[in-house]
Design an enzyme around this catalytic site. Sequence first.
Site, mmCIF file in Angstrom:
data_model
loop_
_atom_site.group_PDB
_atom_site.id
_atom_site.type_symbol
_atom_site.label_atom_id
_atom_site.label_comp_id
_atom_site.label_asym_id
_atom_site.label_seq_id
_atom_site.Cartn_x
_atom_site.Cartn_y
_atom_site.Cartn_z
ATOM 1 N N GLY A 1 0.196 6.241 5.065
ATOM 2 C CA GLY A 1 1.095 5.497 5.930
ATOM 3 C C GLY A 1 2.207 4.813 5.168
ATOM 4 O O GLY A 1 3.381 4.899 5.536
ATOM 5 N N GLY B 1 -0.518 4.439 0.384
ATOM 6 C CA GLY B 1 -1.324 5.545 0.897
ATOM 7 C C GLY B 1 -0.481 6.427 1.796
ATOM 8 O O GLY B 1 0.744 6.447 1.730
ATOM 9 N N GLY C 1 0.808 -1.213 0.000
ATOM 10 C CA GLY C 1 0.000 0.000 0.000
ATOM 11 C C GLY C 1 0.839 1.259 0.000
ATOM 12 O O GLY C 1 1.772 1.401 0.794
ATOM 13 N N GLU D 1 -18.567 17.685 2.615
ATOM 14 C CA GLU D 1 -17.869 18.499 1.616
ATOM 15 C C GLU D 1 -18.441 18.291 0.218
ATOM 16 O O GLU D 1 -18.594 19.245 -0.550
ATOM 17 C CB GLU D 1 -16.380 18.168 1.664
ATOM 18 C CG GLU D 1 -15.727 18.658 2.957
ATOM 19 C CD GLU D 1 -14.340 18.104 3.214
ATOM 20 O OE1 GLU D 1 -13.682 18.587 4.145
ATOM 21 O OE2 GLU D 1 -13.914 17.187 2.481
ATOM 22 N N ASP E 1 -5.224 3.025 8.224
ATOM 23 C CA ASP E 1 -6.630 2.642 8.365
ATOM 24 C C ASP E 1 -6.826 1.173 8.649
ATOM 25 O O ASP E 1 -7.813 0.770 9.263
ATOM 26 C CB ASP E 1 -7.406 2.999 7.086
ATOM 27 C CG ASP E 1 -7.549 4.498 6.881
ATOM 28 O OD1 ASP E 1 -7.103 5.256 7.776
ATOM 29 O OD2 ASP E 1 -8.091 4.911 5.851
ATOM 30 N N ALA F 1 -5.610 10.641 7.829
ATOM 31 C CA ALA F 1 -4.256 10.711 7.284
ATOM 32 C C ALA F 1 -3.203 10.850 8.371
ATOM 33 O O ALA F 1 -2.156 10.192 8.326
ATOM 34 C CB ALA F 1 -4.163 11.872 6.290
ATOM 35 N N GLN F 2 -3.437 11.708 9.356
ATOM 36 C CA GLN F 2 -2.399 12.012 10.333
ATOM 37 C C GLN F 2 -1.943 10.799 11.156
ATOM 38 O O GLN F 2 -0.734 10.587 11.323
ATOM 39 C CB GLN F 2 -2.852 13.147 11.250
ATOM 40 C CG GLN F 2 -2.441 14.522 10.772
ATOM 41 C CD GLN F 2 -0.946 14.646 10.512
ATOM 42 O OE1 GLN F 2 -0.116 14.246 11.316
ATOM 43 N NE2 GLN F 2 -0.609 15.196 9.360
ATOM 44 N N VAL G 1 -1.832 -7.717 -4.050
ATOM 45 C CA VAL G 1 -1.463 -8.801 -3.141
ATOM 46 C C VAL G 1 -2.680 -9.686 -2.934
ATOM 47 O O VAL G 1 -3.750 -9.202 -2.549
ATOM 48 C CB VAL G 1 -0.947 -8.257 -1.800
ATOM 49 C CG1 VAL G 1 -0.737 -9.384 -0.793
ATOM 50 C CG2 VAL G 1 0.353 -7.487 -2.016
#
Length: 444
Positions: A21, A19, A17, A178, A308, A326-327, A86
């Site tokens: 992280g 993303g 992944g 949003e 996540d 995200a953080q 994977v």
Amino acid sequence: MYSGIPKTSQKRVVIIGAGFGGLAVARKLATYPEIQTVLLDRNNFHQFQPLFYQVAMAGLEPSSISFPLRKAFQNRSNMHIRVTSVTSIDTERQEVETSTMGAISYDYLIIAAGAETNFFGMKNIIERALPMKSVGEALALRNRMLENFERALISDDLDERQGLMNVVVVGGGPTGVELSGTLAEMKVHILPKDYPELDFRQMQIYLVQSGGELLEPMSRQSQIKSEQYLKKLGINVMLNARVTDFDGKYVYLLDGTKLRTDNLVWTAGVKATTFEGIPSEVMGRGGRIKTNAYCQVESLPNVFAIGDIAAVMGDEKFPDGHPQLAQPAIQQGKLLAKNLIRIIRKENLVPFKYKDLGSMATVGRNLAVVDLPFLKFQGFLAWLTWMFVHLVSIVGVKNRLMIFINWVWNYITYDQSLRLIIRSKEPIIKSEVEEAEPTHVNPS
């Protein structure tokens, strides 16, 4: 099958992944010459998920929120990127099975595959709803909306036209809020200019939330203000309303309400991506992989999970795992890279402690809500703060510049210039051509 990844004396770290992280840990590990890093992802680019909704609403080009992975790791000979999926993980043999290269061995494995849309097992919604968890899905939503307005122009049936124009957004988190706000502004400022023959007073936008408040993790002050902003924009906010079905024409709610629409946008929840081979006993709520405070998977000391997909234990403030934002993923990735070096050098590990930098959401032009650890505020200043934070978080100077230019242009002109219907065209294989061609019979 051949992967092209050389076998060396370096410790091999495989990351699943790219993303927030996965990219954070890969960038750190690439600076250590004693480690060979292999980054696996289905795409050859990193996606900035918080701005998917702007791609879906024709505010940004997909390339503006995407960054090529190979460009991020140029001149790093110990970094290997492979575009693949994977299919399973063999923790005993220390291998990951891929769809294109077969098995890839590892010394250490980092699972950072993120989460996928959770439809809660509702078959009709899986088949008919529009999710938004990738750039491709955001583009599909943009195409659907624009195509439906074109179809509404040539429909003489009032009910059909209503269904084509109405939109139901399910999920009162940041994405749902949003997206709804942006769509409401388009309804007022943009769509009537593009489609003057349509009466956009008939267009209804619904935001359906199963809970009693919007933006659940945020402060009560921000929840109330965001609801007020949305209603001011003309959105039908429906709280404590649960969607049970969608037949392509009507959205059905638990209380018996029916909402006429052809467009159901699903942002109601996520579930962790799962892999065959991960023991069921380490799976927690929502399919998240339970780890200790060092992001090590329970009973698998050389397998780690971040972002996540992970539920990192040991933080008293977050007993069920950290927010799927995200953080936390970025912070876990950066610390894990340092801890892997400590493991290799036989040094003591540092436990993960999440530093909450706050949360925010934008509702529309000059309208946003921001919760910082030391301050909560809304309105124009919050909107500027939201834009600044998202702009500096984008990967790549060019992407930041393009997004800034788009935002300034949209603000000055009340217009989004990317309302293009872009369809992919697949080549027709020979067998399909032969099937499509009629058989000619010689009359003689």
